[in-house]
Design a protein around this motif. Sequence first.
Motif, mmCIF file in Angstrom:
data_model
loop_
_atom_site.group_PDB
_atom_site.id
_atom_site.type_symbol
_atom_site.label_atom_id
_atom_site.label_comp_id
_atom_site.label_asym_id
_atom_site.label_seq_id
_atom_site.Cartn_x
_atom_site.Cartn_y
_atom_site.Cartn_z
ATOM 1 N N ILE A 85 0.908 -4.552 -2.881
ATOM 2 C CA ILE A 85 1.141 -4.441 -4.433
ATOM 3 C C ILE A 85 0.946 -5.758 -5.249
ATOM 4 O O ILE A 85 0.281 -5.957 -6.261
ATOM 5 N N MET A 86 1.349 -6.901 -4.473
ATOM 6 C CA MET A 86 0.774 -8.241 -4.986
ATOM 7 C C MET A 86 -0.685 -8.614 -5.026
ATOM 8 O O MET A 86 -1.420 -9.008 -6.019
ATOM 9 N N PHE A 87 -1.320 -7.905 -4.031
ATOM 10 C CA PHE A 87 -3.046 -8.195 -3.955
ATOM 11 C C PHE A 87 -3.408 -7.111 -5.109
ATOM 12 O O PHE A 87 -4.242 -7.587 -5.612
ATOM 13 N N THR A 88 -2.872 -5.976 -5.417
ATOM 14 C CA THR A 88 -3.240 -5.371 -6.687
ATOM 15 C C THR A 88 -2.868 -5.935 -7.791
ATOM 16 O O THR A 88 -3.933 -6.205 -8.820
ATOM 17 N N ALA A 137 0.157 3.071 2.119
ATOM 18 C CA ALA A 137 0.186 3.597 3.576
ATOM 19 C C ALA A 137 1.114 2.575 4.482
ATOM 20 O O ALA A 137 0.956 2.517 5.378
ATOM 21 N N SER A 138 1.693 1.940 3.663
ATOM 22 C CA SER A 138 2.846 0.998 4.348
ATOM 23 C C SER A 138 3.819 1.688 5.008
ATOM 24 O O SER A 138 4.707 1.184 6.136
ATOM 25 N N LYS A 139 4.433 2.983 4.764
ATOM 26 C CA LYS A 139 5.141 3.868 5.576
ATOM 27 C C LYS A 139 6.527 2.821 5.593
ATOM 28 O O LYS A 139 7.061 2.678 6.689
ATOM 29 N N SER A 140 7.425 2.465 4.611
ATOM 30 C CA SER A 140 8.689 1.902 4.605
ATOM 31 C C SER A 140 8.662 0.486 5.074
ATOM 32 O O SER A 140 9.850 0.068 5.253
ATOM 33 N N VAL A 157 -8.296 -1.894 -5.057
ATOM 34 C CA VAL A 157 -8.331 -0.795 -4.414
ATOM 35 C C VAL A 157 -7.532 -0.850 -3.121
ATOM 36 O O VAL A 157 -6.628 -0.087 -2.459
ATOM 37 N N LEU A 158 -8.077 -1.879 -2.347
ATOM 38 C CA LEU A 158 -7.629 -2.164 -0.898
ATOM 39 C C LEU A 158 -5.897 -2.699 -0.972
ATOM 40 O O LEU A 158 -5.249 -1.964 -0.118
#
Length: 110
Positions: free
Chosen positions: A34-37, A22-25, A14-15
């Motif tokens: 994405i890697m963490f997910t 929330a990275s905003k470009s 989830v984090l």
Amino acid sequence: MLGGLTIIIIASIVLGAVTSVASKSDEFIMTSGIMFTVFGLTALFWVARVTTPYLRKDSGLLWLYKPLASLPEWMGHAGLGATAVLWILAIVFLVDDYIHLPRRRKGGHC
């Protein structure tokens, strides 16, 4: 003990998703999220695959682990490969940000 591990893995999934949204470009932060997910999903898959045969029939985690354990093994390997590719891509974005940092400090456009 297994319930606590499951909660930690799901929290990391989830984090990572929230971080990427929330990275905003910012490519580095988005890729890292994405890697963490993907890594969390892969870890959950492997934990489910290893522990499902040892769970009792009345276990509360069986509803989550049994469908995950029935997935083919190549999905776990693909998850590890995707994590490695995303890690390399995140390093590329980090180096790119570092190279262009002096120009950004001077007020130039990227």
